[in-house]
Write an enzyme that holds these catalytic residues in place. Structure first.
Site, mmCIF file in Angstrom:
data_model
loop_
_atom_site.group_PDB
_atom_site.id
_atom_site.type_symbol
_atom_site.label_atom_id
_atom_site.label_comp_id
_atom_site.label_asym_id
_atom_site.label_seq_id
_atom_site.Cartn_x
_atom_site.Cartn_y
_atom_site.Cartn_z
ATOM 1 N N GLU A 330 0.817 -1.224 0.000
ATOM 2 C CA GLU A 330 0.000 0.000 0.000
ATOM 3 C C GLU A 330 0.842 1.262 0.000
ATOM 4 O O GLU A 330 0.319 2.361 -0.169
ATOM 5 C CB GLU A 330 -0.909 0.020 1.246
ATOM 6 C CG GLU A 330 -2.035 -0.997 1.237
ATOM 7 C CD GLU A 330 -1.635 -2.350 1.786
ATOM 8 O OE1 GLU A 330 -0.427 -2.661 1.779
ATOM 9 O OE2 GLU A 330 -2.519 -3.105 2.223
ATOM 10 N N TRP A 444 1.880 -6.404 26.222
ATOM 11 C CA TRP A 444 2.210 -6.913 24.891
ATOM 12 C C TRP A 444 3.646 -7.434 24.836
ATOM 13 O O TRP A 444 4.564 -6.808 25.349
ATOM 14 C CB TRP A 444 2.052 -5.816 23.833
ATOM 15 C CG TRP A 444 0.615 -5.464 23.564
ATOM 16 C CD1 TRP A 444 -0.487 -5.927 24.240
ATOM 17 C CD2 TRP A 444 0.119 -4.577 22.566
ATOM 18 N NE1 TRP A 444 -1.617 -5.384 23.707
ATOM 19 C CE2 TRP A 444 -1.283 -4.541 22.682
ATOM 20 C CE3 TRP A 444 0.738 -3.809 21.566
ATOM 21 C CZ2 TRP A 444 -2.083 -3.775 21.858
ATOM 22 C CZ3 TRP A 444 -0.067 -3.038 20.736
ATOM 23 C CH2 TRP A 444 -1.459 -3.029 20.880
HETATM 24 P P1 AMP Z 1 3.769 -6.502 1.833
HETATM 25 O O1 AMP Z 1 2.634 -5.620 1.517
HETATM 26 O O2 AMP Z 1 3.607 -7.896 1.332
HETATM 27 O O3 AMP Z 1 5.076 -5.910 1.420
HETATM 28 O O4 AMP Z 1 3.806 -6.660 3.431
HETATM 29 C C1 AMP Z 1 3.930 -5.539 4.256
HETATM 30 C C2 AMP Z 1 4.165 -5.976 5.671
HETATM 31 O O5 AMP Z 1 5.384 -6.692 5.796
HETATM 32 C C3 AMP Z 1 4.306 -4.831 6.630
HETATM 33 O O6 AMP Z 1 3.071 -4.299 7.016
HETATM 34 C C4 AMP Z 1 5.062 -5.482 7.789
HETATM 35 O O7 AMP Z 1 4.199 -6.195 8.635
HETATM 36 C C5 AMP Z 1 5.959 -6.476 7.084
HETATM 37 N N1 AMP Z 1 7.303 -5.910 6.927
HETATM 38 C C6 AMP Z 1 7.837 -5.323 5.850
HETATM 39 N N2 AMP Z 1 9.111 -4.958 6.079
HETATM 40 C C7 AMP Z 1 9.391 -5.305 7.345
HETATM 41 C C8 AMP Z 1 10.538 -5.175 8.200
HETATM 42 N N3 AMP Z 1 11.685 -4.648 7.771
HETATM 43 N N4 AMP Z 1 10.434 -5.646 9.461
HETATM 44 C C9 AMP Z 1 9.293 -6.195 9.917
HETATM 45 N N5 AMP Z 1 8.183 -6.355 9.164
HETATM 46 C C10 AMP Z 1 8.232 -5.909 7.903
#
Ligand code: AMP
Length: 544
Positions: A330, A444
């Protein structure tokens, strides 16, 4: 009074024209799906993208039509993106790692008119084609000699499709807010939702991405995006690299440690980007073979949290700077990048590492805040954690066809679904996905933090933490571990390693060893599957 400056529409095909004119000889190298490594350059890519645009227009594709791609990172895939976007149609990336039913749902939801696909996916396309009524043309991203023998209506080889099209075809001109690319989120609940990037948002995002304290891209760079084009725009690289004239190395279908390492070395790659699981495989390969990557300067890690041990190995052992990044489909997708601010750079390396483990700070163009359950903004003190909300010119303001409106509020903030802290220097730390957070005794517990520390144990390859029901505390953490090949550890050894490294009450109540941890189509740990499998695990801390 309005300014007297030109309305130069921010249209993505201007990027490839710029690259062709000023960096025309700069190479785009692909490990092709057919096998050999093939070489082209920005001048050629731009000419062939215009041919794609012309061929599509001749086929009747016009402004706003969705054209799907089911392809690896290749030069042809890039040409297709620019060609599609150059007539105001919309490239729609399909993720081949999804189940066929999900791909069918997404292609039908988008009402794609054309499907470009790699030969790797020929059988899949043959299987699903009867269920894709809106697709009237199948373009296989290959030449006639490699065209697969499949039963698909209106099938044509890409090279034939563009053969007699005009390389001087004039791009269309339209409003910069016109839809340009469509990518569905990998959301683990409900149906996938479409994020529709505009030309303007893609260009602004590429500007943002390229900045020195973001990805820091230069014409002298050679960039290998391991992150697929079907995963959130390949993190801007298909736009940001040609924008500055960096050489691109496209890895095609082979993403194992061995193949990636070969290309990184042979093409003298200076910068690369992927999710942690890819780097886990590469680091294991380097370890096994004793190879190094002398040309590599920066590696971008995002999509899931980069563990401290991974960052440290890249930097200390191989001399490669890690930029830990966070973002989401997004957000086009970049939200934060972990480059060093002067006060952090001045710290001893061990303290710098603390910052590198955070997800980074937002570049100009990304606003963020954290809020509690009553939507009250929480302090930026590095301690309070709450739901992370974002705003900016490359952030979605709604999903395709008006779905998922609950994530967007009246002031234009998008709720990321992540739980985070913001520190006084602007560095953000993701503690969890909101739905993965463990609530123990009303407090948490961050599953990500425990996982990151657990993978620092020398015998641990990967770790996942889930909450398991507990009669006294509601939920307690269960640590699930995959051991490195040929290594073993006991429950007590792992818990002993965590002791002193995490708060006492965060200590997992049990440790389970498994052969494999399941991942989503975009490389994230599938916590839901783990909860289904181990959610009823009997914790030793619960009296019989
Ligand atoms: P996507 O839309 O498939 O790229 O997924 C996005 C989600 O991936 C985010 O909202 C996070 O929950 C997770 N995410 C992306 N980058 C990181 C990061 N460096 N560390 C932890 N979670 C991440």
């Amino acid at each position: 009074m309005l300014g007297l400056m030109q309305d130069w529409p921010l249209l993505v095909h201007k990027i490839i024209d710029h690259a062709a004119l000023y960096h025309g000889e700069r190479e785009v190298v692909t490990r092709s799906v057919e096998g050999p490594v093939v070489r082209t350059n920005y001048a050629q890519v731009a000419r062939r993208a215009r041919k794609v645009a012309h061929a599509l227009e001749r086929h009747g594709i016009t402004l706003g039509d969705r054209c799907a791609t089911l392809g690896w990172n290749t030069a042809r895939h890039i040409e297709a993106w620019y060609g599609i976007a150059g007539i105001g149609a919309i490239y729609h990336t399909l993720n081949p790692r999804l189940f066929p039913d999900q791909i069918v749902y997404i292609a039908n939801h988008a009402e794609d008119k054309v499907l470009f696909f790699d030969i790797t996916f020929a059988k899949l396309v043959e299987e699903i084609a009867p269920r894709l009524p809106s697709i009237g043309l199948y373009v296989c991203l290959t030449d006639a000699a490699h065209l697969p023998d499949i039963e698909v209506p209106n099938l044509v080889a890409y090279e034939d499709f563009i053969a007699d099209a005009d390389p001087g075809f004039e791009w269309k001109e339209f409003d910069e807010r016109t839809g340009c690319g469509l990518c569905y989120t990998s959301g683990t609940t409900g149906n996938p939702k479409g994020v529709l990037y505009s030309h303007r948002s893609n260009i602004l995002h590429a500007f943002i991405a390229g900045q020195a304290d973001a990805m820091g891209l230069r014409a002298c760079d050679t960039i290998l995006p391991v992150v697929p084009m079907f995963h959130a725009n390949a993190w801007a690289l298909a736009f940001a690299a040609p924008m500055v004239g960096a050489k691109l190395v496209m890895p095609g279908p082979k993403l194992d440690g061995d193949s990636v390492c070969d290309l990184l070395t042979a093409e003298r790659v200076t910068m690369t980007a992927a999710v942690p699981t890819v780097w886990l495989a590469l680091l294991q390969y380097l370890e096994k073979t004793g190879k190094t990557l002398p040309d590599m300067k920066r590696v971008l890690i995002g999509g899931s949290a980069a563990p401290r041990s991974m960052i440290e190995t890249f930097e200390r052992k191989y001399g490669i700077t890690v930029v830990h990044a966070w973002g989401m489909t997004e957000m086009s997708p970049l939200g934060t990048l972990g480059t060093m601010k002067p006060n952090v750079e001045a710290l001893p390396y061990e303290r710098q590492l603390d910052y590198k483990c955070k997800q980074g700070h937002p570049p100009f163009g990304v606003e963020m805040k954290i809020v509690d359950d009553e939507e009250k903004e929480l302090p930026r003190d590095g301690k309070a954690f709450g739901r992370l909300k974002v705003r900016g010119p490359a952030v979605a303001k709604g999903y395709f066809r008006g779905e998922g409106t609950g994530a967007f509020d009246a002031e234009g903030w998008f709720d990321t679904g992540d739980v985070a802290t913001l520190d006084p220097d602007g560095y953000m730390t993701i503690t969890d996905r909101a739905k993965d957070v463990i609530k123990s005794g009303g407090e948490w517990i961050s599953t990500i933090e425990i996982e990151n520390i657990a993978v620092g144990h020398p015998a641990v390859a990967e770790a996942a933490v889930i909450g398991v029901a507990h009669p006294k505390w509601d939920e307690r953490p269960l640590l699930i571990v995959v051991a490195k090949p040929g290594q073993a550890a006991t429950r007590e050894e792992i818990l002993g390693y965590l002791t002193g490294r995490i708060a006492k009450w965060w200590m997992p109540d049990d440790v389970l060893f498994v052969d494999e941890i399941p991942h989503t189509a975009t490389g994230k740990i599938q916590k839901m599957t783990l909860r289904e499998r181990f959610g009823k695990h009997k914790l030793p801390t619960v009296a019989a």
